[in-house]
Design a protein around this motif. Sequence first.
Motif, PDB file in Angstrom:
ATOM      1  N   THR A  88       0.851  -1.141  -0.048  1.00 35.19           N
ATOM      2  CA  THR A  88       0.084   0.054  -0.039  1.00 35.19           C
ATOM      3  C   THR A  88       0.789   1.505   0.040  1.00 35.19           C
ATOM      4  O   THR A  88       0.244   2.320   0.191  1.00 35.19           O
ATOM      5  CB  THR A  88      -0.993   0.022   1.239  1.00 35.19           C
ATOM      6  OG1 THR A  88      -0.105  -0.268   2.486  1.00 35.19           O
ATOM      7  CG2 THR A  88      -2.203  -1.182   1.234  1.00 35.19           C
ATOM      8  N   GLY A  89       2.008   1.058  -0.043  1.00 32.13           N
ATOM      9  CA  GLY A  89       2.777   2.233  -0.195  1.00 32.13           C
ATOM     10  C   GLY A  89       2.922   3.182  -1.379  1.00 32.13           C
ATOM     11  O   GLY A  89       2.688   2.872  -2.521  1.00 32.13           O
ATOM     12  N   LEU A  90       2.869   4.471  -1.035  1.00 29.30           N
ATOM     13  CA  LEU A  90       2.919   5.545  -2.330  1.00 29.30           C
ATOM     14  C   LEU A  90       4.064   6.631  -1.977  1.00 29.30           C
ATOM     15  O   LEU A  90       4.114   6.979  -0.937  1.00 29.30           O
ATOM     16  CB  LEU A  90       1.702   6.134  -2.365  1.00 29.30           C
ATOM     17  CG  LEU A  90       0.285   5.515  -2.162  1.00 29.30           C
ATOM     18  CD1 LEU A  90      -0.820   6.341  -2.279  1.00 29.30           C
ATOM     19  CD2 LEU A  90       0.338   4.800  -3.701  1.00 29.30           C
ATOM     20  N   VAL A  91       4.665   7.124  -3.158  1.00 24.36           N
ATOM     21  CA  VAL A  91       5.599   8.181  -2.948  1.00 24.36           C
ATOM     22  C   VAL A  91       4.890   9.214  -3.863  1.00 24.36           C
ATOM     23  O   VAL A  91       4.361   9.306  -4.859  1.00 24.36           O
ATOM     24  CB  VAL A  91       6.612   7.907  -3.939  1.00 24.36           C
ATOM     25  CG1 VAL A  91       7.746   8.930  -3.977  1.00 24.36           C
ATOM     26  CG2 VAL A  91       7.533   6.647  -3.157  1.00 24.36           C
ATOM     27  N   LEU A  92       4.708  10.285  -3.010  1.00 20.69           N
ATOM     28  CA  LEU A  92       3.671  11.511  -3.369  1.00 20.69           C
ATOM     29  C   LEU A  92       4.449  12.851  -3.307  1.00 20.69           C
ATOM     30  O   LEU A  92       4.977  13.100  -2.321  1.00 20.69           O
ATOM     31  CB  LEU A  92       2.554  11.467  -2.342  1.00 20.69           C
ATOM     32  CG  LEU A  92       1.682  10.177  -2.484  1.00 20.69           C
ATOM     33  CD1 LEU A  92       0.781  10.407  -1.307  1.00 20.69           C
ATOM     34  CD2 LEU A  92       0.688  10.119  -3.493  1.00 20.69           C
ATOM     35  N   LEU A  93       3.916  13.649  -4.055  1.00 21.80           N
ATOM     36  CA  LEU A  93       4.422  15.122  -3.875  1.00 21.80           C
ATOM     37  C   LEU A  93       3.152  15.921  -3.469  1.00 21.80           C
ATOM     38  O   LEU A  93       3.545  17.278  -3.221  1.00 21.80           O
ATOM     39  CB  LEU A  93       4.833  15.679  -5.430  1.00 21.80           C
ATOM     40  CG  LEU A  93       6.070  15.279  -5.938  1.00 21.80           C
ATOM     41  CD1 LEU A  93       6.489  15.545  -7.398  1.00 21.80           C
ATOM     42  CD2 LEU A  93       7.433  15.980  -5.076  1.00 21.80           C
ATOM     43  N   GLU A  94       1.960  15.406  -3.591  1.00 21.98           N
ATOM     44  CA  GLU A  94       0.837  16.484  -3.305  1.00 21.98           C
ATOM     45  C   GLU A  94       0.235  15.603  -2.194  1.00 21.98           C
ATOM     46  O   GLU A  94       0.603  14.683  -1.733  1.00 21.98           O
ATOM     47  CB  GLU A  94      -0.031  16.187  -4.535  1.00 21.98           C
ATOM     48  CG  GLU A  94       0.300  16.799  -5.603  1.00 21.98           C
ATOM     49  CD  GLU A  94       0.587  18.406  -5.521  1.00 21.98           C
ATOM     50  OE1 GLU A  94      -0.074  18.963  -4.410  1.00 21.98           O
ATOM     51  OE2 GLU A  94       1.204  19.088  -6.170  1.00 21.98           O
ATOM     52  N   ASP A  95      -1.257  15.809  -1.766  1.00 27.69           N
ATOM     53  CA  ASP A  95      -1.959  15.398  -0.563  1.00 27.69           C
ATOM     54  C   ASP A  95      -1.894  13.902  -0.940  1.00 27.69           C
ATOM     55  O   ASP A  95      -2.051  13.142  -2.012  1.00 27.69           O
ATOM     56  CB  ASP A  95      -3.207  16.041  -0.543  1.00 27.69           C
ATOM     57  CG  ASP A  95      -3.160  17.493  -0.372  1.00 27.69           C
ATOM     58  OD1 ASP A  95      -1.952  18.010   0.419  1.00 27.69           O
ATOM     59  OD2 ASP A  95      -4.355  18.075  -0.544  1.00 27.69           O
ATOM     60  N   ALA A  96      -1.880  13.086   0.325  1.00 20.66           N
ATOM     61  CA  ALA A  96      -2.255  11.542   0.397  1.00 20.66           C
ATOM     62  C   ALA A  96      -3.819  11.212   0.557  1.00 20.66           C
ATOM     63  O   ALA A  96      -4.545  12.165   0.867  1.00 20.66           O
ATOM     64  CB  ALA A  96      -1.340  11.197   1.652  1.00 20.66           C
ATOM     65  N   PRO A  97      -3.946   9.979   0.565  1.00 23.07           N
ATOM     66  CA  PRO A  97      -5.403   9.584   0.838  1.00 23.07           C
ATOM     67  C   PRO A  97      -5.804  10.136   2.023  1.00 23.07           C
ATOM     68  O   PRO A  97      -7.041  10.132   2.339  1.00 23.07           O
ATOM     69  CB  PRO A  97      -5.221   8.051   0.637  1.00 23.07           C
ATOM     70  CG  PRO A  97      -4.269   7.890  -0.466  1.00 23.07           C
ATOM     71  CD  PRO A  97      -3.150   8.946  -0.059  1.00 23.07           C
ATOM     72  N   ASP A  98      -4.916   9.998   3.042  1.00 16.67           N
ATOM     73  CA  ASP A  98      -5.169  10.619   4.511  1.00 16.67           C
ATOM     74  C   ASP A  98      -3.956  11.069   5.165  1.00 16.67           C
ATOM     75  O   ASP A  98      -2.987  10.869   4.517  1.00 16.67           O
ATOM     76  CB  ASP A  98      -5.923   9.460   5.380  1.00 16.67           C
ATOM     77  CG  ASP A  98      -5.146   8.197   5.548  1.00 16.67           C
ATOM     78  OD1 ASP A  98      -4.033   8.692   6.080  1.00 16.67           O
ATOM     79  OD2 ASP A  98      -5.313   7.166   5.415  1.00 16.67           O
ATOM     80  N   GLU A  99      -4.162  11.544   6.065  1.00 17.96           N
ATOM     81  CA  GLU A  99      -2.922  12.428   6.757  1.00 17.96           C
ATOM     82  C   GLU A  99      -2.343  11.593   7.934  1.00 17.96           C
ATOM     83  O   GLU A  99      -1.405  12.119   8.542  1.00 17.96           O
ATOM     84  CB  GLU A  99      -3.471  13.706   7.379  1.00 17.96           C
ATOM     85  CG  GLU A  99      -3.957  14.640   6.585  1.00 17.96           C
ATOM     86  CD  GLU A  99      -2.839  15.269   5.588  1.00 17.96           C
ATOM     87  OE1 GLU A  99      -1.740  15.514   6.177  1.00 17.96           O
ATOM     88  OE2 GLU A  99      -2.970  15.478   4.406  1.00 17.96           O
ATOM     89  N   THR A 100      -2.754  10.378   8.297  1.00 14.84           N
ATOM     90  CA  THR A 100      -2.406   9.610   9.302  1.00 14.84           C
ATOM     91  C   THR A 100      -1.262   8.573   8.775  1.00 14.84           C
ATOM     92  O   THR A 100      -0.763   7.793  10.115  1.00 14.84           O
ATOM     93  CB  THR A 100      -3.659   8.711  10.056  1.00 14.84           C
ATOM     94  OG1 THR A 100      -4.118   7.954   9.178  1.00 14.84           O
ATOM     95  CG2 THR A 100      -4.661   9.850  10.616  1.00 14.84           C
ATOM     96  N   HIS A 101      -1.097   8.233   7.840  1.00 20.98           N
ATOM     97  CA  HIS A 101      -0.213   7.176   7.386  1.00 20.98           C
ATOM     98  C   HIS A 101       1.194   7.653   6.630  1.00 20.98           C
ATOM     99  O   HIS A 101       1.826   6.856   5.935  1.00 20.98           O
ATOM    100  CB  HIS A 101      -0.913   6.249   6.605  1.00 20.98           C
ATOM    101  CG  HIS A 101      -1.852   5.342   7.372  1.00 20.98           C
ATOM    102  ND1 HIS A 101      -3.073   5.956   7.133  1.00 20.98           N
ATOM    103  CD2 HIS A 101      -2.034   4.404   8.158  1.00 20.98           C
ATOM    104  CE1 HIS A 101      -3.784   5.169   8.050  1.00 20.98           C
ATOM    105  NE2 HIS A 101      -3.194   4.187   8.613  1.00 20.98           N
ATOM    106  N   PHE A 102       1.682   9.118   6.884  1.00 17.54           N
ATOM    107  CA  PHE A 102       2.879   9.335   6.416  1.00 17.54           C
ATOM    108  C   PHE A 102       4.283   8.745   7.355  1.00 17.54           C
ATOM    109  O   PHE A 102       3.906   8.762   8.311  1.00 17.54           O
ATOM    110  CB  PHE A 102       2.982  10.982   6.425  1.00 17.54           C
ATOM    111  CG  PHE A 102       2.137  11.758   5.610  1.00 17.54           C
ATOM    112  CD1 PHE A 102       2.261  11.617   4.225  1.00 17.54           C
ATOM    113  CD2 PHE A 102       1.232  12.681   6.032  1.00 17.54           C
ATOM    114  CE1 PHE A 102       1.558  12.254   3.343  1.00 17.54           C
ATOM    115  CE2 PHE A 102       0.425  13.292   5.024  1.00 17.54           C
ATOM    116  CZ  PHE A 102       0.674  13.113   3.705  1.00 17.54           C
ATOM    117  N   ARG A 103       5.033   8.254   6.589  1.00 18.20           N
ATOM    118  CA  ARG A 103       6.161   7.353   7.221  1.00 18.20           C
ATOM    119  C   ARG A 103       7.338   8.167   6.982  1.00 18.20           C
ATOM    120  O   ARG A 103       8.404   7.892   8.055  1.00 18.20           O
ATOM    121  CB  ARG A 103       6.247   6.177   6.546  1.00 18.20           C
ATOM    122  CG  ARG A 103       4.929   5.244   6.436  1.00 18.20           C
ATOM    123  CD  ARG A 103       4.343   4.961   7.897  1.00 18.20           C
ATOM    124  NE  ARG A 103       2.979   4.104   7.820  1.00 18.20           N
ATOM    125  CZ  ARG A 103       2.780   3.315   8.663  1.00 18.20           C
ATOM    126  NH1 ARG A 103       3.576   2.940   9.634  1.00 18.20           N
ATOM    127  NH2 ARG A 103       1.600   2.709   8.583  1.00 18.20           N
TER     128      ARG A 103
END
Length: 280
Positions: free
Chosen positions: A81-96
């Motif tokens: 389920t990992g994502l590398v993002l420049l913009e907003d994520a699906p939610d704010e609780t799973h930034f690693r």
Amino acid sequence: MPELPEVETMVRGIRDAVEGATLTRVELPVCACRPISIKPDFPLLQERVAGRKIVEATRRAKRVVLRLDNDDRFVVEPRMTGLVLLEDAPDETHFRFEWHLLLKRRRSILRFWDRRGLGTVRLFSAEEYEQELGPPKLGPDALEMTPKLWATQLSRTARPLKVALLDQKLVAGIGNLYASEILHLAKLSPHRPANSLERAEWNRLNKATLKVLELAIRYEGSTLGDGTYRNALNKDGSYQNQHRVYMKHDQKCPTCRKGTIERIVQAQRSTFFCAKCQPE
């Protein structure tokens, strides 16, 4: 879920923003979930990368690779389920993990988001990178295969063809979703022993692999029903609308219009195929 097309899409989405940027710092966001695997220990990692420049954003199989100006490499493995993002994520609780960047006086943040926490962030020296991700740990990249190379790699095993496609030591980058799609387009049974193919079948397998993966990259990957996969700008992929067999069990085959898509389990993974189009 991210496989080669999704990871390639992530890399293309971040490339312009990160190549040439200076790493002002890296941070671990506050996260109440279980921590992901980060190596080396974070204080040492911070010390090694402070002030370094990212010279290249690329991909190794199903991993995002950020090469630094001293030839160290960040390797991000998204796993399920990992994502590398420049913009907003699906939610704010799973930034690693966060990379704070400075490029031409513009500041930005590259983030790794992972709902299930199965992904990893590792920093390798050039030597460690080759030891961990070079041959024989990973086979040739799926987009670089040829009919001759398919024959060389898969003739090593009599395992079912679908199972062999998932072996990253034989060919790197293909996961469960695209293996089913590739075999259907190639008209090859997932049951076939991998070493039983003949020359014309190696050609079909190679052609189908390139067509499926390149089209999936063009459509920026597959976002499935759970909505987990997003590209680097937090947008859905659209290749799921092109799926022929994946998650289509009990539906009429869109290719032959006569058979019904079946679902079986191979090596604890679901396989989808049409027995009429893909006879044993």
